[in-house]
Structures are given as C-alpha cells and as structure tokens.
Design a protein around this motif. Structure first.
Motif, PDB file in Angstrom:
ATOM      1  N   PRO A   1      78.908 115.838 -82.322  1.00  6.48           N
ATOM      2  CA  PRO A   1      78.861 116.679 -83.521  1.00  6.48           C
ATOM      3  C   PRO A   1      77.801 116.260 -84.545  1.00  6.48           C
ATOM      4  N   ALA A   2      77.374 115.018 -84.503  1.00  4.14           N
ATOM      5  CA  ALA A   2      76.394 114.523 -85.473  1.00  4.14           C
ATOM      6  C   ALA A   2      74.960 114.612 -84.975  1.00  4.14           C
ATOM      7  N   VAL A   3      74.757 115.048 -83.729  1.00  3.43           N
ATOM      8  CA  VAL A   3      73.428 115.044 -83.115  1.00  3.43           C
ATOM      9  C   VAL A   3      72.986 116.480 -82.832  1.00  3.43           C
ATOM     10  N   PRO A   4      71.791 116.891 -83.262  1.00  7.49           N
ATOM     11  CA  PRO A   4      71.344 118.274 -83.118  1.00  7.49           C
ATOM     12  C   PRO A   4      70.735 118.621 -81.760  1.00  7.49           C
ATOM     13  N   ALA A   5      71.239 118.047 -80.694  1.00  4.40           N
ATOM     14  CA  ALA A   5      70.807 118.351 -79.324  1.00  4.40           C
ATOM     15  C   ALA A   5      71.890 117.815 -78.391  1.00  4.40           C
ATOM     16  N   PRO A   6      71.913 118.294 -77.143  1.00  3.03           N
ATOM     17  CA  PRO A   6      72.935 117.798 -76.217  1.00  3.03           C
ATOM     18  C   PRO A   6      72.840 116.292 -76.001  1.00  3.03           C
ATOM     19  N   VAL A   7      74.002 115.639 -76.036  1.00  3.14           N
ATOM     20  CA  VAL A   7      74.092 114.205 -75.739  1.00  3.14           C
ATOM     21  C   VAL A   7      74.822 114.073 -74.407  1.00  3.14           C
ATOM     22  N   LEU A   8      74.163 113.485 -73.422  1.00  2.88           N
ATOM     23  CA  LEU A   8      74.728 113.360 -72.083  1.00  2.88           C
ATOM     24  C   LEU A   8      75.345 111.979 -71.901  1.00  2.88           C
ATOM     25  N   CYS A   9      76.543 111.943 -71.376  1.00  3.88           N
ATOM     26  CA  CYS A   9      77.199 110.690 -71.016  1.00  3.88           C
ATOM     27  C   CYS A   9      76.706 110.272 -69.639  1.00  3.88           C
ATOM     28  N   SER A  10      76.121 109.097 -69.523  1.00  2.00           N
ATOM     29  CA  SER A  10      75.580 108.664 -68.238  1.00  2.00           C
ATOM     30  C   SER A  10      76.679 108.486 -67.197  1.00  2.00           C
ATOM     31  N   VAL A  11      77.862 108.059 -67.625  1.00  2.00           N
ATOM     32  CA  VAL A  11      78.968 107.884 -66.682  1.00  2.00           C
ATOM     33  C   VAL A  11      79.367 109.228 -66.088  1.00  2.00           C
ATOM     34  N   GLU A  12      79.454 110.258 -66.930  1.00  2.00           N
ATOM     35  CA  GLU A  12      79.826 111.588 -66.447  1.00  2.00           C
ATOM     36  C   GLU A  12      78.753 112.159 -65.533  1.00  2.00           C
ATOM     37  N   ALA A  13      77.488 112.009 -65.908  1.00  2.00           N
ATOM     38  CA  ALA A  13      76.402 112.535 -65.075  1.00  2.00           C
ATOM     39  C   ALA A  13      76.413 111.887 -63.695  1.00  2.00           C
ATOM     40  N   GLY A  14      76.600 110.579 -63.662  1.00  2.00           N
ATOM     41  CA  GLY A  14      76.655 109.893 -62.374  1.00  2.00           C
ATOM     42  C   GLY A  14      77.860 110.294 -61.554  1.00  2.00           C
ATOM     43  N   THR A  15      78.990 110.506 -62.217  1.00  2.00           N
ATOM     44  CA  THR A  15      80.200 110.914 -61.509  1.00  2.00           C
ATOM     45  C   THR A  15      79.999 112.258 -60.832  1.00  2.00           C
ATOM     46  N   ARG A  16      79.465 113.205 -61.556  1.00  2.00           N
ATOM     47  CA  ARG A  16      79.263 114.543 -60.979  1.00  2.00           C
ATOM     48  C   ARG A  16      78.259 114.500 -59.834  1.00  2.00           C
ATOM     49  N   ALA A  17      77.266 113.639 -59.956  1.00  2.00           N
ATOM     50  CA  ALA A  17      76.273 113.527 -58.887  1.00  2.00           C
ATOM     51  C   ALA A  17      76.865 112.896 -57.633  1.00  2.00           C
ATOM     52  N   VAL A  18      77.700 111.882 -57.783  1.00  2.00           N
ATOM     53  CA  VAL A  18      78.260 111.234 -56.597  1.00  2.00           C
ATOM     54  C   VAL A  18      79.298 112.127 -55.930  1.00  2.00           C
ATOM     55  N   LEU A  19      80.036 112.903 -56.699  1.00  2.00           N
ATOM     56  CA  LEU A  19      80.982 113.850 -56.102  1.00  2.00           C
ATOM     57  C   LEU A  19      80.237 114.904 -55.288  1.00  2.00           C
ATOM     58  N   ALA A  20      79.132 115.392 -55.830  1.00  2.00           N
ATOM     59  CA  ALA A  20      78.338 116.380 -55.099  1.00  2.00           C
ATOM     60  C   ALA A  20      77.731 115.775 -53.844  1.00  2.00           C
ATOM     61  N   ALA A  21      77.276 114.530 -53.934  1.00  2.00           N
ATOM     62  CA  ALA A  21      76.680 113.875 -52.770  1.00  2.00           C
ATOM     63  C   ALA A  21      77.702 113.658 -51.674  1.00  2.00           C
ATOM     64  N   ALA A  22      78.898 113.227 -52.048  1.00  2.00           N
ATOM     65  CA  ALA A  22      79.950 112.994 -51.059  1.00  2.00           C
ATOM     66  C   ALA A  22      80.392 114.303 -50.410  1.00  2.00           C
ATOM     67  N   ALA A  23      80.537 115.345 -51.216  1.00  2.00           N
ATOM     68  CA  ALA A  23      80.984 116.634 -50.686  1.00  2.00           C
ATOM     69  C   ALA A  23      79.923 117.271 -49.801  1.00  2.00           C
ATOM     70  N   GLY A  24      78.659 117.032 -50.149  1.00  2.00           N
ATOM     71  CA  GLY A  24      77.576 117.639 -49.393  1.00  2.00           C
ATOM     72  C   GLY A  24      77.181 116.857 -48.162  1.00  2.00           C
ATOM     73  N   ALA A  25      77.749 115.667 -48.002  1.00  2.00           N
ATOM     74  CA  ALA A  25      77.463 114.828 -46.825  1.00  2.00           C
ATOM     75  C   ALA A  25      75.969 114.647 -46.623  1.00  2.00           C
ATOM     76  N   ARG A  26      75.261 114.393 -47.718  1.00  2.00           N
ATOM     77  CA  ARG A  26      73.837 114.145 -47.594  1.00  2.00           C
ATOM     78  C   ARG A  26      73.612 112.814 -46.881  1.00  2.00           C
ATOM     79  N   ALA A  27      72.402 112.654 -46.348  1.00  2.00           N
ATOM     80  CA  ALA A  27      72.096 111.461 -45.568  1.00  2.00           C
ATOM     81  C   ALA A  27      72.234 110.210 -46.415  1.00  2.00           C
TER      82      ALA A  27
END
Length: 243
Positions: free
Chosen positions: A192-218
């Motif tokens: 709320p105090a920042v005038p642009a999106p603030v990304l949580c690195s933990v959340e970004a990594g979580t979503r990426a690893v879930l997608a990688a596991a589900a997609g069975a990438r090499a």
C-alpha cells in the motif's frame, strides 16, 4: 506432487517461514520436503557465505532429493543453482531467477530491494548473468541483513517500503522485487505504501516450481562425468560418483 524445498542457510526458522508460505500457495495436493543447510552461514549475506551455501544445497539435494518431482532452491541469490541443475533429474527452480523473470514479464523494468549491503553488487551480477540487466533499474539494500529482518520484521517495514518507493520514483522501476527467504510475506504488507507492484520472491519462486513440476520439464541439463571426491557426505559422494 512432491517438492524438495532447500534453504541453504542453516537457520531452521527461516525454512519453516518459507515452507508455511509455500504450503499456503501450493495447497493440499503438494507434499513439501523442507531441507535446511547442514553447515554454513546462519544467513547468507556475503560471497563467502554464498559459496559455502552452494555446497550445502548440493548436500541437501543428495540427502533428500530422491522421489521429488521438482526442487525449489529457496534462497535469494540462488547459490548452487547451476550445479543442482547439472545433477538433478527433475526441474530445479531458483527463487531469485524466478522472481526476476516474473518481474520483467511484458518487458517491465524492475528493481530489487533486499537486506544486507553486500548483496548489491552480487545481485547486479546475478541479473546480468540472466541476461536481464537491460531491464534492471538497480538494486537497493537496507542495512539489516535478512536474518535480522526475520528476527524483527516490524522494525524493517518502514526501511523496506522507503527503499521500494525510491526504486519507483527515483530509478524508474515499474515493479520491485522484495528479495529474500526471510522477507516472505512482507511484500503484501508494504504494497500500500509503494506506487508500483511489489513482488514477493518466495511467492514468485513457489509459483514457478509448481508450474515446473506440473509441466514435467526436463531436469538435468548436462550429463556430468563421474566425480571422485574426498571429504564430502556419503550421499553427496555417491551422487557425484554416479552411483
């Protein structure tokens, strides 16, 4: 789905903090295997600590990686990421890489805010290694290390919000990554105090690893030759030897 969560710091409370956020995002269908570094720094805040953490990450994978569908290297800076990808038969996602790629989606210019002054040049080099330096407006650090922020997050909220705001207003960032395992959950609190999106690195990594596991990438990117070694843990010795 089974995911190995590696925290190559040696502070178990940080592992627990990150694991709680990962479970909240992943839901009941995912089994998380948390692993804390067996040796090394309590919290990584220097090049020497990061170098040791790369070994600790490999050690954790060798001991607990069997049967996992993906690996989440949950440390901003991704120590040992390339080495893990060399030896792992399943996808390995690094928190920092995932956050940077999410931040620059759509061509956005982004900044990074984290704790610990030595991370400034380290992360600038890291982003350049990803080929995203043209999108990076800069890295701002606050004096408390991630470990100190984890111990007293309330005291750091104002510093973090001010640094993120400066990234937007002074540096031209269109998104800001709040980087660090110990900073999990703080992005939403300062947003709320920042005038642009603030990304949580933990959340970004979580979503990426879930997608990688589900997609069975090499997984393994290169077939490393068997390595004879001395003084490593039995599990890591066997992994590197190809046993």
């Amino acid at each position: 789905m089974r995911i190995l969560l590696i925290n190559p710091n040696t502070t178990a409370s940080v592992t627990d903090l990150v694991a709680g956020h990962v479970r909240a995002i992943a839901g009941a269908g995912v089994t998380l295997v948390p692993a804390t570094g067996r040796f090394g720094a309590r919290y990584i805040a220097s090049r020497a600590a990061a170098a040791i953490a790369g070994h600790a990450a490999l050690d954790a994978f060798a001991a607990q990686g069997a049967g996992c569908d993906a690996v989440y290297l949950a440390c901003f800076g991704d120590p040992g990421l390339a080495a893990l990808r060399e030896v792992s038969p399943v996808p390995v996602v690094g928190m920092a890489e995932a956050a940077c790629r999410a931040a620059q989606a759509g061509g956005r210019r982004f900044a990074i805010v984290t704790g610990g002054v030595l991370w400034g040049p380290m992360l600038t080099e890291f982003v350049a290694g990803l080929g995203l330096d043209d999108h990076l407006t800069g890295v701002r650090t606050v004096a408390p290390t991630g470990g100190e922020i984890a111990a007293d997050p309330e005291a750091a909220l104002g510093l973090l919000a001010a640094a993120c705001t400066a990234c937007v207003r002074e540096d031209g960032a269109e998104a800001v990554i709040l980087g660090g395992a110990a900073l999990a959950g703080l992005a939403a609190r300062i947003q709320p105090a920042v005038p642009a999106p603030v990304l949580c690195s933990v959340e970004a990594g979580t979503r990426a690893v879930l997608a990688a596991a589900a997609g069975a990438r090499a997984g393994r990117q290169a077939e490393a030759p068997p390595l004879a070694s001395l003084g490593l843990s039995p599990a890591l010795t066997a992994l590197l030897a190809g046993d």
